[in-house]
Scaffold this motif. Sequence first.
Motif, mmCIF file in Angstrom:
data_model
loop_
_atom_site.group_PDB
_atom_site.id
_atom_site.type_symbol
_atom_site.label_atom_id
_atom_site.label_comp_id
_atom_site.label_asym_id
_atom_site.label_seq_id
_atom_site.Cartn_x
_atom_site.Cartn_y
_atom_site.Cartn_z
ATOM 1 N N GLY A 56 0.781 -1.228 0.000
ATOM 2 C CA GLY A 56 0.000 0.000 0.000
ATOM 3 C C GLY A 56 0.811 1.276 0.000
ATOM 4 N N LYS A 57 2.126 1.155 -0.169
ATOM 5 C CA LYS A 57 2.965 2.352 -0.161
ATOM 6 C C LYS A 57 2.888 3.073 -1.503
ATOM 7 N N CYS A 58 3.159 4.353 -1.451
ATOM 8 C CA CYS A 58 3.325 5.152 -2.664
ATOM 9 C C CYS A 58 4.779 5.006 -3.101
ATOM 10 N N VAL A 59 4.994 4.468 -4.289
ATOM 11 C CA VAL A 59 6.358 4.273 -4.797
ATOM 12 C C VAL A 59 6.561 5.170 -6.008
ATOM 13 N N LEU A 60 7.574 6.006 -5.936
ATOM 14 C CA LEU A 60 7.925 6.910 -7.036
ATOM 15 C C LEU A 60 9.383 6.682 -7.383
ATOM 16 N N PHE A 61 9.648 6.359 -8.637
ATOM 17 C CA PHE A 61 11.056 6.193 -9.002
ATOM 18 C C PHE A 61 11.336 6.768 -10.372
ATOM 19 N N SER A 62 12.572 7.206 -10.539
ATOM 20 C CA SER A 62 12.986 7.787 -11.811
ATOM 21 C C SER A 62 13.819 6.771 -12.574
ATOM 22 N N SER A 63 13.747 6.851 -13.884
ATOM 23 C CA SER A 63 14.540 5.954 -14.718
ATOM 24 C C SER A 63 14.573 6.487 -16.144
ATOM 25 N N HIS A 64 15.600 6.078 -16.881
ATOM 26 C CA HIS A 64 15.591 6.310 -18.326
ATOM 27 C C HIS A 64 15.630 4.965 -19.050
ATOM 28 N N ILE A 65 15.420 3.879 -18.282
ATOM 29 C CA ILE A 65 15.439 2.530 -18.844
ATOM 30 C C ILE A 65 14.005 2.108 -19.155
ATOM 31 N N MET A 66 13.703 1.991 -20.420
ATOM 32 C CA MET A 66 12.335 1.728 -20.855
ATOM 33 C C MET A 66 11.806 0.405 -20.322
ATOM 34 N N GLN A 67 12.636 -0.632 -20.357
ATOM 35 C CA GLN A 67 12.223 -1.951 -19.906
ATOM 36 C C GLN A 67 11.831 -1.919 -18.436
ATOM 37 N N GLU A 68 12.573 -1.164 -17.667
ATOM 38 C CA GLU A 68 12.304 -1.063 -16.238
ATOM 39 C C GLU A 68 10.945 -0.417 -15.973
ATOM 40 N N VAL A 69 10.687 0.667 -16.642
ATOM 41 C CA VAL A 69 9.433 1.389 -16.459
ATOM 42 C C VAL A 69 8.251 0.546 -16.934
ATOM 43 N N SER A 70 8.413 -0.095 -18.080
ATOM 44 C CA SER A 70 7.333 -0.912 -18.624
ATOM 45 C C SER A 70 7.003 -2.088 -17.715
ATOM 46 N N ALA A 71 8.025 -2.676 -17.082
ATOM 47 C CA ALA A 71 7.822 -3.856 -16.248
ATOM 48 C C ALA A 71 7.198 -3.526 -14.899
ATOM 49 N N LEU A 72 7.401 -2.315 -14.410
ATOM 50 C CA LEU A 72 7.036 -2.000 -13.035
ATOM 51 C C LEU A 72 5.875 -1.034 -12.859
ATOM 52 N N CYS A 73 5.748 -0.068 -13.750
ATOM 53 C CA CYS A 73 4.932 1.104 -13.420
ATOM 54 C C CYS A 73 3.445 0.936 -13.686
ATOM 55 N N ASP A 74 2.654 1.399 -12.734
ATOM 56 C CA ASP A 74 1.215 1.527 -12.933
ATOM 57 C C ASP A 74 0.901 2.809 -13.693
ATOM 58 N N ASN A 75 1.681 3.843 -13.425
ATOM 59 C CA ASN A 75 1.524 5.134 -14.106
ATOM 60 C C ASN A 75 2.903 5.673 -14.470
ATOM 61 N N ILE A 76 2.963 6.408 -15.561
ATOM 62 C CA ILE A 76 4.230 6.945 -16.055
ATOM 63 C C ILE A 76 4.081 8.437 -16.300
ATOM 64 N N VAL A 77 5.071 9.193 -15.827
ATOM 65 C CA VAL A 77 5.134 10.627 -16.094
ATOM 66 C C VAL A 77 6.388 10.869 -16.926
ATOM 67 N N VAL A 78 6.212 11.310 -18.153
ATOM 68 C CA VAL A 78 7.347 11.571 -19.043
ATOM 69 C C VAL A 78 7.779 13.020 -18.885
ATOM 70 N N ILE A 79 9.034 13.210 -18.497
ATOM 71 C CA ILE A 79 9.577 14.558 -18.323
ATOM 72 C C ILE A 79 10.617 14.814 -19.405
ATOM 73 N N ALA A 80 10.504 15.947 -20.059
ATOM 74 C CA ALA A 80 11.449 16.335 -21.104
ATOM 75 C C ALA A 80 11.713 17.823 -20.995
ATOM 76 N N GLY A 81 12.974 18.189 -20.945
ATOM 77 C CA GLY A 81 13.319 19.598 -20.888
ATOM 78 C C GLY A 81 12.758 20.321 -19.694
ATOM 79 N N GLY A 82 12.611 19.605 -18.579
ATOM 80 C CA GLY A 82 12.143 20.239 -17.353
ATOM 81 C C GLY A 82 10.641 20.363 -17.215
ATOM 82 N N SER A 83 9.870 19.779 -18.149
ATOM 83 C CA SER A 83 8.412 19.859 -18.092
ATOM 84 C C SER A 83 7.802 18.480 -18.322
ATOM 85 N N VAL A 84 6.562 18.326 -17.904
ATOM 86 C CA VAL A 84 5.849 17.079 -18.157
ATOM 87 C C VAL A 84 5.373 17.083 -19.613
#
Length: 243
Positions: A182-210
Amino acid sequence: MISVQHIQKSFGTIQAVKDVSFTAPDGQITGLLGPNGAGKTTTLRILYTLMTPDRGSATIDGFDVVRDTREVQKRIGALPDSYGLYPRLTGRENIRYYGRLHGQKGAALEKTIDDLITLLDMQDIAGRRTEGFSHGQRLKVAIARALVHEPSNVLLDEPTNGLDVMSTRAMRTVIRRLRDEGKCVLFSSHIMQEVSALCDNIVVIAGGSVAASGTAEELRSSTGQENLEDAFVAVIGSREGLQ
């Protein structure tokens, strides 16, 4: 729960974070995905209370990261990009030290440490000084240290960077378990496989903005791409075209 509203952060003439807003719910894994230099680590450092945003606001479980720093620190477990272990202390002593900083002590603290050592399969290194530890061994101690006070929010900056295949799989298991608790888990990555395997939601940040946000399926659908990597490239390309 983590809520970020229009935060901005500059370093001199460099605007590292221009406009970032997102919500990371409890019981879910939210990924910050973006290229190096996108503003992911700066955003996390603001949430760690290590930096103050120039504008905007962020809250952890309703507590403001600027006004309610101590309350926020009680509720977060952070794995920063630099682990900062004490090399003359053993793995167990590093974990115990942070537990005591959070007011834990006695038999309850020792049981928590034992449980974390078992969870992270670090029985063979717990009694050794961390000086000379491999990257994976240091990461295990840093994760245990971040979790010793049983925080409701866990923030991880590139948690599998530099790990071998088996260590990466083990880290994914730990992250999923945190979500299932039940914890809130937030993690950063630039590894696509990692994000695809783990994330319920994805926030894409580019150039300092969402640049985009949603589930992996929503990002693929909105860009008309079949896989997350192509969707990411499409999102980043469209954002760069607007700059």
